[in-house]
Design a protein around this motif. Structure first.
Motif: not given
Length: 239
Positions: A3, A8, A11-13, A15-16, A49, A52-53, A56
């Motif tokens: 982080d 990113q 959580y976006q990492q 998600y991806t 985390t 949260k991903a 989304a």
């Protein structure tokens, strides 16, 4: 996962990474993902985390939560695909389920505009599907669908195409449509429209130009829909 500044958020990492795994077939449609605890342990992040991903991904309709069972890869059933991507309603606002006439299907070299729309190379081939959609037994939508042949190599050999093609794309070819970019304009019926929709030449039509995008970012379909609006409206909910 890191982080650090410039990267990113965690959580976006996550998600991806999870979206990439679904696109690569790690989990099939309707298959359960590992638990939040297992994913957090594997990825070296907190359960919060991961949650949260996943939240989304739920918002993007990539996965769905089932009470007491876990999180599952979203499946394009006929009903789900119609609910998510078919925007026509009766004039009183009620949902409609279109029926499809007998389609004509052929494979051919892609035309320049098709290569541009679907990001294909100069010698690419496509499959063209033409069908008329009926609503309440009335020919309403003249539909032309263009698909990259390399993604759907035998779709022209299938006997009966389903009413909703997106469920077929996912179940047979592993192509999960998650996004559609549309452009709308008003036009008038040409001779081909008049024949397919049983209207007079010059009748006002709504022209919808749609590019369907799969979970891995590929442009998998170009669809042109030309429709009469005597008995239907195009409905969108904004929030």
């Amino acid at each position: 996962m890191n982080d650090a500044p410039g990267l990113q958020p965690l959580y976006q990492q996550v998600y991806t990474l999870l979206v990439r795994r679904i696109a690569e077939g790690a989990w099939r449609p309707a298959e359960a993902l590992p638990s939040e605890q297992m994913l957090a342990s594997e990825l070296g992040v907190s359960q919060g985390t991961v949650r949260k991903a996943l939240n989304a991904m739920v918002m993007e309709k990539l996965v769905e939560r089932r009470q007491g069972k876990g999180t599952f890869v979203a499946e394009h059933t006929q009903e789900r695909a119609l609910f998510q991507f078919f925007r026509l309603r009766r004039t009183d606002g009620t949902r409609v389920t279109p029926e499809s006439g007998v389609p004509t299907i052929k494979r051919r070299l892609a035309k320049p505009q098709e290569r541009h729309k679907l990001e294909l190379d100069d010698k690419a081939k496509v499959v063209e599907i033409r069908r008329t959609r009926l609503i309440d037994a009335v020919p309403t939508v003249a539909e032309t669908v263009v698909l990259p042949l390399y993604l759907f190599p035998d779709i022209d050999e299938i006997g009966d195409l389903p009413n909703t093609l997106y469920s077929l794309y996912q179940s047979r070819y592993g192509m999960s449509v998650v996004e559609a970019d549309e452009q709308l304009r008003v036009d008038t019926a040409n001779r081909e429209d008049a024949r397919r929709l049983e209207v007079e030449v010059g009748t006002p039509l709504l022209h919808i130009d749609r590019i369907a995008i799969a979970i891995d970012g590929k442009k998998v379909e170009w669809r042109i829909s030309r429709l009469t609006t005597n008995n239907v409206v195009y409905a969108v909910s904004l929030s």
